[in-house]
Scaffold this active site. Structure first.
Site, short mmCIF file in Angstrom:
data_model
loop_
_atom_site.label_atom_id
_atom_site.label_comp_id
_atom_site.label_asym_id
_atom_site.label_seq_id
_atom_site.Cartn_x
_atom_site.Cartn_y
_atom_site.Cartn_z
N LYS A 239 0.94 -1.24 0.17
CA LYS A 239 -0.10 -0.14 0.27
C LYS A 239 0.75 1.18 0.13
CE LYS A 239 -4.01 -2.08 2.30
NZ LYS A 239 -5.10 -1.96 3.91
N ARG A 273 -1.47 -9.23 7.42
CA ARG A 273 -2.12 -9.87 6.19
C ARG A 273 -1.24 -9.15 5.31
NH1 ARG A 273 -5.77 -7.51 2.52
NH2 ARG A 273 -7.14 -9.11 1.66
#
Length: 294
Positions: A239, A273
């Site tokens: 991200k 994750r």
């Protein structure tokens, strides 16, 4: 119970993470060191994987490969939640997700389904899912009820806005306190519905309705989330959420993800994750060695 006045020392005294476990369906996983959750997006528009795993066969193969790399949990998603993503119809999400869940259920490891739709929750559980990972924190009508009847784990995530609007103008008075308060309220709602605390996980939602400054503040103060008394999951993988430090390229590659992951692990995060399972496993192994944890 969460209280903004709790100090870090009070939190440390009230929670023994070394002995903690999380219950996901028939699985009970120890949380002495962070668990690794491998991401499998069965979508044509994933921000990272694109359409590489958009068919059931490709998704199943990728899930099994992530398992061999050391993933403790496999997270299956049939609807992209990246900024700007269009919603997916119920029938299409079911078509993408259910064959993968059903096929993987024959293996002896926990399967999570990343969804907010009550019908997908219910049918995924019926096919063998052990966990529901909901970016909407089970707020949709019927979502809590769909997750309550089975013995599955649930992850409740904070998000401001929806994928179409969440990055347009996110704003907070105090992002850490507001996210803490939201997650505390959702834990209470889940418990009131009948979901026991040993099945509840929370996620502060990095990049979901948050500017760079909000993401940085959350990462700096992750240890405060231990006051909630449930395991913490973070999704930092690939991200571009921490801006562009001087002299660096866009902060979205695996090296940046691993750096943020190690900071999160040091703050007591229970589940990481990630798309990069093998690299994350290696990085966590170094941290365990430095900390003298076997």
């Amino acid at each position: 119970m969460y209280s903004p006045a709790m100090t870090n020392s009070a939190i440390d005294e009230s929670i023994d993470h070394s002995a903690a476990t999380i219950r996901l369906g028939r699985f009970e996983l120890p949380l002495r060191t962070p668990l690794v959750m491998g991401i499998v997006n069965v979508t044509p528009d994933s921000f990272y994987a694109g359409g590489r795993h958009a068919t059931a066969d490709a998704a199943i193969r990728h899930a099994l490969e992530l398992r061999t790399q050391g993933a403790d949990i496999i997270d299956i998603g049939g609807e992209s939640t990246r900024p700007g993503a269009a919603p997916v119809a119920l029938r299409e999400e079911l078509r993408r997700v259910l064959p993968v869940v059903e096929a993987l259920n024959a293996n002896d490891f926990p399967i999570s389904v990343d969804t907010s739709k009550p019908e997908v929750i219910a049918q995924s559980i019926a096919r063998g899912a052990s966990m529901i990972n909901d970016v909407n924190a089970l707020q949709a009508d019927g979502a809590l009820e769909a997750a309550t009847g089975a013995d599955v784990g649930v992850c409740l995530m904070h998000r401001q806005g929806d994928p179409q609007t969440m990055q347009i103008d996110p704003h907070y008075g105090d992002v850490v306190n507001e996210v803490l308060e939201f997650l505390h309220d959702r834990i209470e709602a889940a418990e009131h519905a009948g979901i026991t605390r040993d099945r509840i996980i929370v996620d502060p939602g990095f990049g979901f309705g948050k500017r760079t400054a909000h993401n940085v503040a959350l990462l700096r103060q992750l240890d405060r989330f231990r006051a909630l008394g449930v395991p913490l999951l973070v999704g930092l993988s690939r991200k571009a959420i921490f801006g562009r430090p001087p002299g660096c390229g866009p902060v979205s590659g695996p090296a940046y993800s691993l750096a943020a992951t190690l900071l999160a692990a040091q703050a007591g995060v229970a589940i990481i994750r990630t798309h990069d399972v093998a690299a994350t496993r290696d990085a966590l192994a170094v941290l365990r060695a430095v900390n003298g944890v076997r």
